[in-house]
Design an enzyme around this catalytic site. Structure first.
Site, mmCIF file in Angstrom:
data_model
loop_
_atom_site.group_PDB
_atom_site.id
_atom_site.type_symbol
_atom_site.label_atom_id
_atom_site.label_comp_id
_atom_site.label_asym_id
_atom_site.label_seq_id
_atom_site.Cartn_x
_atom_site.Cartn_y
_atom_site.Cartn_z
ATOM 1 N N GLY A 33 -31.279 -8.997 8.244
ATOM 2 C CA GLY A 33 -32.265 -9.967 7.583
ATOM 3 C C GLY A 33 -32.188 -10.014 6.159
ATOM 4 N N VAL A 35 -32.899 -9.739 2.005
ATOM 5 C CA VAL A 35 -33.683 -8.784 1.217
ATOM 6 C C VAL A 35 -34.851 -8.747 1.025
ATOM 7 C CG1 VAL A 35 -33.028 -10.314 -0.958
ATOM 8 C CG2 VAL A 35 -32.897 -7.750 -1.105
ATOM 9 N N ASP A 37 -37.200 -7.846 3.080
ATOM 10 C CA ASP A 37 -38.032 -8.466 4.236
ATOM 11 C C ASP A 37 -38.563 -7.029 5.092
ATOM 12 O OD1 ASP A 37 -37.579 -11.148 3.895
ATOM 13 O OD2 ASP A 37 -36.124 -11.385 5.531
ATOM 14 N N PRO A 114 -27.858 -3.750 4.823
ATOM 15 C CA PRO A 114 -28.210 -4.469 3.591
ATOM 16 C C PRO A 114 -28.605 -5.934 3.609
ATOM 17 C CG PRO A 114 -25.713 -3.992 3.144
ATOM 18 C CD PRO A 114 -26.411 -3.261 4.677
ATOM 19 N N HIS A 116 -28.941 -8.148 0.963
ATOM 20 C CA HIS A 116 -28.197 -8.801 -0.119
ATOM 21 C C HIS A 116 -26.797 -9.683 0.335
ATOM 22 C CE1 HIS A 116 -30.614 -6.920 -3.041
ATOM 23 N NE2 HIS A 116 -30.475 -7.811 -3.907
ATOM 24 N N ASN A 167 -42.272 -9.798 10.123
ATOM 25 C CA ASN A 167 -42.950 -8.966 9.272
ATOM 26 C C ASN A 167 -43.813 -9.319 8.267
ATOM 27 O OD1 ASN A 167 -43.243 -6.179 8.359
ATOM 28 N ND2 ASN A 167 -41.661 -5.973 7.140
ATOM 29 N N GLY A 473 6.924 -21.301 -20.269
ATOM 30 C CA GLY A 473 7.412 -21.228 -21.554
ATOM 31 C C GLY A 473 7.859 -19.755 -21.905
ATOM 32 N N GLY A 475 10.282 -18.437 -20.886
ATOM 33 C CA GLY A 475 11.896 -18.327 -20.961
ATOM 34 C C GLY A 475 12.744 -17.944 -19.701
ATOM 35 N N SER A 544 5.227 -18.085 -10.476
ATOM 36 C CA SER A 544 4.779 -17.099 -9.498
ATOM 37 C C SER A 544 3.605 -16.042 -10.156
ATOM 38 C CB SER A 544 5.662 -16.497 -8.755
ATOM 39 O OG SER A 544 6.758 -15.784 -9.785
#
Lengths: 639, 315
Positions: A33, A35, A37, A114, A116, A167, A473, A475, A544
């Site tokens: 559930g 954070v 709670d 947790p 969060h 709750n 750039g 080279g 790349s």
């Protein structure tokens, strides 16, 4: 249930007590559930009421409550579970905690997850092994986005039993109407999530109301307490003895020439001696000769048991194969559709290569397409080009070889997989198989008599891919051109792939977003591979920027056929040169996603050649590269 | 265990269609052992000789039967180990033909480090954590089996079964790898390692129950005997050899005592007890209201000490 733990006073009783304990079933459940709670408080209260706490723990709790507690003079039960220093300091739960308690009827392992969003991956870790989920809702706040996300993850992970614990009823005036409204709201949201059983219970966790005992302050509630709901829930729901018979082979046991056994834990179903089984993905049939269980030979073994099989025939079986009941074999394919939870900070782009581990097999895999990302507020599908941390999506995956698996709904342990980052080795995502997309048995690589080696021999050279990387750039093209000229003059057969001949043709459908850049490099790497196979020395000159794609390019080539050349020009210097005027335009905001400006460049950690252009002229660099190639050609064993 | 001996396994449930609590734990642990051996380059068993280690050894013998466990056993000996523990270790090594490696920091005692005078956290670091890390690095072990259980302590309750360690052997509790189902990610870069905890989901009661049902061989220190003791700082110490450093006025007294956990003898607190059989000992444990680590001075020297020690590379 007043006293969960029994206390036999005399040794004579211990034997009976322990025999009974050993035979009890275990219910594994989670609390989840949003954070705040009250998940950790609920578990702390559960442990307290079940007498699972002993002296040392109560003393520590009292001391910790005074120091870090959020409940004034009262015991802060959350501190029982928040075991990390950082958690106690911040008053939040970062990672899942596993706690243990028992009743006369069953043993419990509870995972406190947790709330969060940042730690959703830890919540999924806890949920993956649970038989039941207790989803908490704060009665004063109602359903939140994180409540919905957790409900969805719980359902995706195959948990069918859910307790909705509403709750903080004291903060909602102990109101039945409020409780019923939240329950109705949730049932509507969860209608499509496939829960077999939803029990809604109003609770006040710190007081223990409707946890182990009925709450006099909530007299209108007539349903079960939380403990009553846990006592009657179904256990052992993960490895299903009634499912299809599956043994993912972990390890081949060959102590001497007289014994050859295949060890693993039965993921699903039941096996018996003499049963006809199929070795997958190969497809050979044989019979079980012996089943060695943990305490000796067994005639039959059920899901969850760790066993070693010996087989009636000499068949080729190795780690990663699946032994399946021949009457109901698993799917074999190299592509499937799955639901994926992304767990890493770095986004997932289709085409980027990962390791996939399913059962006991690890293979190379890429997500080929994101079919839809699921919006957590509405469960509505949305289009997406990439997946970010905690996103959940339906995707298609392609593997580098066929493997055996099942839809997750049929067998959790042969249908769940993780994706592993190929550079950091982090667990980057977790998925559940929906269904196979191809029958891989139809795909066979043609074994040609004319090979890379024969073509290379005809050309009189060692084919390889010279991969130039560096900032715009830096080279790269200049140096690559010089190298090609030198090689050409020496009679080598070469080809240079650069922006001009690739961006305008093969890749003209791609832009410069991260997702498109990944695909751009993948195509170049594949074309490079074909050209190396044709016996050429191939040069590529592309920025790349990402290590992962350069690793992909390297993995595609044979050993020693990939040479990563880092043209190292500092950003300030490249920007000062600004040969094409691109940096100025990027700075002016005319070009977006420009490497070095608003898009990252990940320099190679161990390039085969490192050219520092502030110290080396292009001519010197080209000499150095050619010398390196010729050195390799002369001194390294040519396969 | 012989392959042909078919005996009714006491841990099996009356209902053959579902695994009992202990049978499930046993199979889970065996799975973890095999998965580690299949994926690790060079695994090692951290053998501490205590009850958890003894159960773990029993499970390792089962996991690879009829082959022997395909890894060496590492004992970090502080030099202050109980004599009974060393004798038990050598008996088990001989009985199962185990490949034993003993790690010991010989320099620290020479420099005056001992369990009586050196502050306990420092003593633990020098005599246990450092030799362990050195042995792991020296032999290049990339996976180490430990007997940690999640019910022991709050920091352990948070730990994964495959617990990732960086090149300095340190645990970062805020960056643990997700661990779904029974899919363990043991892939490592050079220098990194994993600590593997096959007993993660066992409780102390499960351990005793299993020892009793499976007749797991055990160090006699867990059962009450008359032993030479001295009470110091509220802890009953057993005087295991002549190196005891006496304080003024102290003398050895015979007491009927046993241990709930074992470590270096000058740092292990005994409890007074008449429980001289496994069953009576378990009965006593079930009615006791203190945690098993209470007798371990190593742990209550600082708050959150386990988490700190784990971050340093202790188990």
């Amino acid at each position: 249930m007043t006293a969960i733990r029994l206390h036999p006073e005399h040794a004579e009783d211990v034997s009976d007590f322990l025999d009974r304990q050993a035979r009890l079933p275990t219910l594994r459940f989670i609390t989840c559930g949003s954070v705040d709670d009250g998940k950790s408080t609920l578990i702390g209260r559960l442990l307290h009421d079940s007498k699972a706490l002993v002296e040392g723990q109560i003393e520590t709790l009292a001391a910790d409550s005074a120091r870090h507690g959020t409940r004034g003079k009262d015991m802060d039960f959350a501190l029982l579970v928040d075991g990390l220093a950082a958690e106690r300091e911040q008053g939040i739960t970062i990672d899942v905690a596993y706690r243990f308690f028992a009743s006369p009827n069953r043993r419990y392992i509870v995972a406190d997850c947790p709330g969060h969003e940042q730690y959703t991956r830890n919540m999924a870790t806890g949920a993956s092994t649970a038989d039941l989920a207790v989803l908490l809702v704060d009665a004063s706040r109602g359903l939140l986005q994180q409540t919905r996300r957790h409900a969805f993850i719980v359902s995706q992970l195959g948990i069918r039993q859910l307790v909705l614990a509403v709750n903080k009823m004291d903060l909602a005036g102990h109101s039945e109407a409020r409780f019923r409204a939240i329950e109705a709201d949730f049932r509507k949201f969860a209608a499509t999530l496939g829960f077999a059983d939803i029990t809604a219970i109003p609770i006040i966790a710190p007081e223990g109301a409707n946890i182990a005992t009925r709450a006099p302050t909530l007299p209108w509630y007539k349903g079960p307490t939380l403990v009553e709901a846990l006592e009657t829930a179904e256990t052992n729901t993960i490895a299903n003895p009634d499912g299809p018979a599956r043994l993912p082979v972990q390890w081949v046991n060959r102590p001497d020439s007289s014994f050859r056994g295949f060890a693993g834990q039965i993921a699903s179903g039941t096996f018996h001696v003499g049963q006809k089984i199929r070795v997958l993905p190969a497809g050979r049939d044989t019979r079980i000769a012996r089943i060695l269980g943990p305490s000796g030979d067994l005639s039959e073994a059920i899901a969850g048991t760790s066993v070693t099989f010996t087989l009636a025939d000499e068949v080729d079986v190795s780690r990663g194969d699946v032994l399946a009941g021949a009457d109901r074999p698993a799917d074999v394919a190299d592509q499937f559709e799955a639901t994926l939870i992304w767990m890493e900070e770095a986004p997932l782009y289709p085409g980027r290569p990962y390791w996939l581990k399913l059962g006991t097999r690890t293979v190379g895999a890429t997500v080929t397409a994101i079919k839809q990302r699921i919006d957590m507020a509405t469960l509505e599908p949305q289009p997406a080009k990439a997946l970010n941390l905690n996103d959940i999506a339906v995707v298609t995956l392609a593997l580098d070889r066929p493997i055996a698996f099942d839809p997750y709904s049929l067998s959790r342990l042969t249908g769940g997989f993780i994706l592993i980052d190929r550079l950091s080795n982090a667990t980057a995502g977790a998925g559940t198989v929906r269904y196979p997309l191809t029958r891989a048995s139809t795909i066979r690589w043609q074994a040609l008599d004319v090979s890379k080696a024969t073509r290379a021999a005809l050309n009189g050279q060692r084919p390889m891919l010279l991969w130039f990387t560096g900032l715009s750039g830096a080279g790269k093209s200049t140096i690559a051109n010089l190298v090609e000229k030198k090689l050409h003059a020496m009679g080598k057969r070469t080809y240079l792939l650069d922006g001009d001949n690739v961006r305008h043709g093969l890749n003209r459908d791609l832009g410069f977003t991260e997702a498109d850049r990944v695909e751009n490099i993948r195509r170049i790497a594949e074309v490079g591979k074909l050209m190396v196979d044709a016996g050429l020395i191939v040069l590529t000159a592309f920025i790349s920027p990402f290590r992962a794609e350069r690793q992909l390019a390297r993995d595609l080539q044979g050993k020693g056929e990939f040479v990563e050349i880092f043209i190292d020009t500092p950003l300030a210097e490249a920007e000062r040169r600004d040969v094409k005027g691109l940096y100025a335009r990027a700075r002016a905001g005319e070009i977006r996603n420009f490497t070095g400006i608003d898009s990252p460049y990940e320099p190679p950690e161990n390039p085969d050649l490192h050219i520092d252009t502030t110290q080396t002229t292009p001519e010197q660099a080209a000499e150095q590269i050619v010398a390196h190639i010729l050195h390799d050609e002369i001194y390294e064993a040519w396969p | 265990m012989t392959a042909s001996a078919v005996r009714p396994a006491p841990i099996h449930a009356p209902d053959p269609q579902r695994l009992s609590h202990l049978a499930r734990l046993e199979s889970e642990s065996i799975h973890i052992f095999r998965e580690t051996v299949a994926e690790a380059r060079k695994p090692v068993f951290l053998y501490s000789i205590g009850k958890d280690s003894s159960v773990m050894l029993h499970l390792a013998l089962k996991a690879f039967y009829p082959a022997p466990p395909p890894f060496p056993f590492l004992h970090v000996a502080s030099g202050w180990d109980f004599g009974d523990m060393i004798r038990h270790r050598d008996r088990m090594v001989a009985a199962h033909n185990l490949d034993l490696i003993v790690a010991h920091n010989a320099e620290a005692p020479a420099a005056g480090v001992d369990p009586f005078r050196t502050p306990t956290p420092e003593y633990t670091r020098l005599m246990l954590t450092e030799p362990l890390k050195q042995a792991l690095t020296h032999h290049g072990f990339d996976a180490a089996f430990g007997g940690g259980r999640r019910d022991e302590e709050k920091a352990r309750a948070k730990e994964r079964i495959f617990s990732f360690r960086n090149a300095a052997h340190a645990w970062d509790p805020k960056a643990q790898r997700p661990e779904l189902w029974s899919l363990y990610n043991g892939r490592l870069n050079p220098g990194e390692s994993v600590r593997v905890f096959p007993l993660s989901n066992w409780t102390e009661l499960d351990i005793w129950d299993y020892i009793r049902l499976e007749n797991v061989p055990l160090v006699p220190l867990y059962l009450a005997r008359k032993r030479r003791t001295v009470v110091r700082d509220g802890q009953i110490l057993v005087v295991d050899d002549e190196r005891m450093q006496w304080l003024n006025g102290e003398t050895a007294e015979e007491r009927l005592v046993r241990f709930r956990t074992l470590g270096c003898w000058p740092l292990s607190g005994a409890v007074e007890s008449r429980a001289d059989t496994l069953d009576s000992m378990i009965a006593e444990m079930l009615s006791s209201r203190t945690t098993e680590r209470a007798g371990r001075m190593v742990d209550h020297d600082q708050s959150a000490s386990m988490e700190r020690k784990k971050a340093e590379g202790y188990f």
